[in-house]
Design a protein around this motif. Structure first.
Motif, PDB file in Angstrom:
ATOM      1  N   LEU A 139      -1.999   3.302  -2.993  1.00 42.30           N
ATOM      2  CA  LEU A 139      -3.184   3.361  -2.048  1.00 42.30           C
ATOM      3  C   LEU A 139      -4.141   1.859  -2.364  1.00 42.30           C
ATOM      4  O   LEU A 139      -4.456   0.918  -1.635  1.00 42.30           O
ATOM      5  CB  LEU A 139      -4.068   4.424  -2.108  1.00 42.30           C
ATOM      6  CG  LEU A 139      -2.822   5.400  -1.675  1.00 42.30           C
ATOM      7  CD1 LEU A 139      -4.328   6.537  -1.679  1.00 42.30           C
ATOM      8  CD2 LEU A 139      -3.426   4.925   0.159  1.00 42.30           C
ATOM      9  N   ALA A 140      -3.711   1.360  -3.548  1.00 40.93           N
ATOM     10  CA  ALA A 140      -4.379  -0.009  -3.815  1.00 40.93           C
ATOM     11  C   ALA A 140      -3.460  -0.938  -4.123  1.00 40.93           C
ATOM     12  O   ALA A 140      -3.546  -1.727  -4.952  1.00 40.93           O
ATOM     13  CB  ALA A 140      -5.353   0.600  -5.598  1.00 40.93           C
ATOM     14  N   LEU A 141      -1.940  -0.547  -3.475  1.00 36.83           N
ATOM     15  CA  LEU A 141      -1.331  -1.774  -3.999  1.00 36.83           C
ATOM     16  C   LEU A 141      -1.814  -3.266  -3.393  1.00 36.83           C
ATOM     17  O   LEU A 141      -2.389  -3.083  -2.128  1.00 36.83           O
ATOM     18  CB  LEU A 141       0.230  -0.970  -2.428  1.00 36.83           C
ATOM     19  CG  LEU A 141       1.607  -2.267  -2.946  1.00 36.83           C
ATOM     20  CD1 LEU A 141       1.637  -1.288  -5.022  1.00 36.83           C
ATOM     21  CD2 LEU A 141       2.416  -1.471  -2.453  1.00 36.83           C
ATOM     22  N   PRO A 142      -1.640  -4.619  -3.858  1.00 37.40           N
ATOM     23  CA  PRO A 142      -2.210  -5.430  -3.649  1.00 37.40           C
ATOM     24  C   PRO A 142      -1.639  -6.327  -2.212  1.00 37.40           C
ATOM     25  O   PRO A 142       0.008  -6.165  -2.054  1.00 37.40           O
ATOM     26  CB  PRO A 142      -2.511  -6.794  -4.820  1.00 37.40           C
ATOM     27  CG  PRO A 142      -0.701  -6.156  -5.943  1.00 37.40           C
ATOM     28  CD  PRO A 142      -0.557  -4.414  -5.195  1.00 37.40           C
ATOM     29  N   GLN A 143      -2.538  -6.889  -1.326  1.00 36.57           N
ATOM     30  CA  GLN A 143      -1.833  -7.724  -0.378  1.00 36.57           C
ATOM     31  C   GLN A 143      -0.938  -7.625   0.654  1.00 36.57           C
ATOM     32  O   GLN A 143      -0.002  -7.870   1.353  1.00 36.57           O
ATOM     33  CB  GLN A 143      -0.066  -8.523  -1.668  1.00 36.57           C
ATOM     34  CG  GLN A 143      -0.444  -9.864  -2.023  1.00 36.57           C
ATOM     35  CD  GLN A 143       0.666 -10.415  -2.396  1.00 36.57           C
ATOM     36  OE1 GLN A 143       1.741 -10.187  -2.892  1.00 36.57           O
ATOM     37  NE2 GLN A 143       0.118 -11.756  -3.690  1.00 36.57           N
ATOM     38  N   VAL A 144      -1.254  -5.842   0.793  1.00 38.02           N
ATOM     39  CA  VAL A 144      -0.908  -5.006   1.878  1.00 38.02           C
ATOM     40  C   VAL A 144      -2.085  -3.897   2.634  1.00 38.02           C
ATOM     41  O   VAL A 144      -3.184  -4.167   2.061  1.00 38.02           O
ATOM     42  CB  VAL A 144       0.004  -3.713   1.526  1.00 38.02           C
ATOM     43  CG1 VAL A 144       1.311  -4.191   0.961  1.00 38.02           C
ATOM     44  CG2 VAL A 144      -0.492  -3.020   0.629  1.00 38.02           C
ATOM     45  N   ALA A 145      -2.335  -4.358   4.023  1.00 41.52           N
ATOM     46  CA  ALA A 145      -3.252  -3.662   3.959  1.00 41.52           C
ATOM     47  C   ALA A 145      -3.232  -2.001   3.769  1.00 41.52           C
ATOM     48  O   ALA A 145      -2.916  -1.679   3.157  1.00 41.52           O
ATOM     49  CB  ALA A 145      -2.455  -3.384   5.455  1.00 41.52           C
ATOM     50  N   PRO A 146      -4.814  -1.851   3.748  1.00 39.53           N
ATOM     51  CA  PRO A 146      -5.606  -0.222   3.707  1.00 39.53           C
ATOM     52  C   PRO A 146      -4.406   0.488   3.996  1.00 39.53           C
ATOM     53  O   PRO A 146      -3.997   0.365   5.354  1.00 39.53           O
ATOM     54  CB  PRO A 146      -6.484  -0.503   3.513  1.00 39.53           C
ATOM     55  CG  PRO A 146      -7.021  -1.829   4.243  1.00 39.53           C
ATOM     56  CD  PRO A 146      -6.039  -3.022   4.294  1.00 39.53           C
ATOM     57  N   GLY A 147      -4.370   1.175   3.274  1.00 36.13           N
ATOM     58  CA  GLY A 147      -3.483   2.489   3.910  1.00 36.13           C
ATOM     59  C   GLY A 147      -4.192   3.995   3.904  1.00 36.13           C
ATOM     60  O   GLY A 147      -5.495   3.875   3.820  1.00 36.13           O
ATOM     61  N   ARG A 148      -2.664   4.668   3.929  1.00 38.45           N
ATOM     62  CA  ARG A 148      -2.932   5.812   3.717  1.00 38.45           C
ATOM     63  C   ARG A 148      -2.321   7.538   3.278  1.00 38.45           C
ATOM     64  O   ARG A 148      -1.179   6.569   2.758  1.00 38.45           O
ATOM     65  CB  ARG A 148      -2.978   6.864   5.633  1.00 38.45           C
ATOM     66  CG  ARG A 148      -4.305   6.149   6.298  1.00 38.45           C
ATOM     67  CD  ARG A 148      -5.426   6.446   6.181  1.00 38.45           C
ATOM     68  NE  ARG A 148      -6.197   5.787   7.686  1.00 38.45           N
ATOM     69  CZ  ARG A 148      -7.180   4.897   6.632  1.00 38.45           C
ATOM     70  NH1 ARG A 148      -6.686   4.087   5.615  1.00 38.45           N
ATOM     71  NH2 ARG A 148      -7.712   4.402   7.937  1.00 38.45           N
ATOM     72  N   ALA A 149      -2.352   8.613   2.418  1.00 33.93           N
ATOM     73  CA  ALA A 149      -1.489   9.400   1.859  1.00 33.93           C
ATOM     74  C   ALA A 149      -2.011  10.464   2.586  1.00 33.93           C
ATOM     75  O   ALA A 149      -2.874  10.704   3.026  1.00 33.93           O
ATOM     76  CB  ALA A 149      -1.845   8.812   0.836  1.00 33.93           C
ATOM     77  N   LEU A 150      -1.143  11.118   3.314  1.00 31.70           N
ATOM     78  CA  LEU A 150      -0.471  12.264   3.308  1.00 31.70           C
ATOM     79  C   LEU A 150      -0.194  13.827   2.644  1.00 31.70           C
ATOM     80  O   LEU A 150       1.099  13.338   1.578  1.00 31.70           O
ATOM     81  CB  LEU A 150       0.340  12.381   4.156  1.00 31.70           C
ATOM     82  CG  LEU A 150      -0.138  11.619   5.708  1.00 31.70           C
ATOM     83  CD1 LEU A 150       0.767  11.866   7.133  1.00 31.70           C
ATOM     84  CD2 LEU A 150      -1.468  11.513   6.657  1.00 31.70           C
TER      85      LEU A 150
END
Length: 326
Positions: A139-150
């Motif tokens: 979820l903290a992956l750089p250079q991508v849009a803020p994500g979600r987790a299920l």
């Protein structure tokens, strides 16, 4: 990347072929095709629907929202994937996608990030079950849009029964390898704290049956949801298999609300509505107590009752709507 203790390519392929032959014989070819999404007609229709959506509504590269579906194998994640895959807004990267995964594990965060940045879909669904213990880092992956987790979870007895039917004593063998130190770099032994290591070491695996092993493994993996602090995050949603099959349409609507996605009946049409019937397994009493305590925590996780939205666009980070657990 290959670990030193991984089987060779030939051994891996032989094992997979043997498993699929056994599954086809025991469960029927039709069920195998459905579970692995092998029907060419469905695949072509789905690809056409997504291509048309990209042409009409495609988002700029670099703005796709990653959605990580995590938890434990045999917890109903394929059911959830099939529902979200019915939405053309989703690009799906399941764990058998060789461009992103190697033997069901991510090839690397750089490969994953590049794949997400290239997408012109609103969402990229990724199912790294073997790396559920890293979901906070994903979820903290750089250079991508803020994500979600299920995070998907299922009743311990139902999940243990399904696991043993499908994979035999695999969970028991993994626990034994953690206890005797032979687990190496395999995912089952990663990111365990000292208390968990001690708990695993306290059992006698020579006397443990496969269902008890599957139940203890259920505890170890699902306890991560709390140990990683995911229960306090606005971008993580705890999803219940029981709630999904009890009310497929209503539950899927609430899931869509969390993602900011318009609900479509096709997203829940494949789920047969039913009330789960419990058939407890003869699990070791100490493991049963651990699992019962964790089930109570999972069921009691705070829930929000926000009004479902159908905006068709991802919600802003920090806005949480928790799916009910029944």
């Amino acid at each position: 990347m290959r670990q030193d203790d991984e089987p060779s390519a030939l051994a891996w392929t032989a094992r997979r072929v043997s498993r699929h032959v056994r599954w086809a014989r025991e469960q029927g070819l039709r069920r195998l095709i459905e579970e692995d999404r092998l029907n060419p007609v469905d695949r072509v229709a789905g690809a056409w629907s997504k291509s048309r959506w990209r042409w009409r509504h495609g988002v700029p590269r670099g703005s796709a929202v990653p959605v990580y579906l995590v938890g434990l194998q045999r917890s109903g994640t394929n059911m959830l994937v099939r529902g979200l895959e019915a939405a053309p807004e989703f690009e799906v990267r399941n764990e058998n996608d060789r461009r992103v995964f190697h033997r069901f594990q991510l090839r690397g965060d750089d490969v994953l990030a590049a794949t997400i940045r290239r997408s012109r879909h609103a969402y990229v669904l990724v199912k790294p079950l073997c790396e559920s213990h890293r979901v906070d880092r994903l979820l903290a992956l750089p250079q991508v849009a803020p994500g979600r987790a299920l995070w998907m979870w299922r009743d311990v007895d139902d999940r243990a029964r399904s696991e043993v039917t499908k994979f035999g004593d695999a969970n028991l063998r993994a626990l034994r390898a953690i206890a005797d130190g032979s687990i190496g770099g395999r995912w089952q032994g990663q990111r365990l704290d000292q208390d968990t290591y001690q708990l695993i070491h306290d059992f006698d695996y020579a006397r443990m049956d496969p269902h008890t092993g599957a139940a203890l493994f259920w505890y170890v993996r699902n306890e991560l949801f709390f140990r990683l602090g995911l229960d306090g995050r606005d971008d993580v949603l705890l999803c219940s298999y029981d709630a999904l099959v009890t009310d497929p349409a209503g539950y899927t609507r609430r899931l869509c609300a969390f993602l900011g996605l318009p609900y479509r009946p096709a997203m829940s049409a494949h789920v047969s509505r039913r009330t789960p019937v419990r058939d407890p397994l003869p699990i070791d009493p100490r493991v049963r107590q651990l699992c019962d305590q964790l089930t109570t925590r999972l069921t009691a996780t705070p829930q929000s009752t926000g009004t479902p939205q159908s905006t068709g666009t991802p919600q802003a980070a920090g806005t949480r709507r928790t799916v009910d657990h029944g």
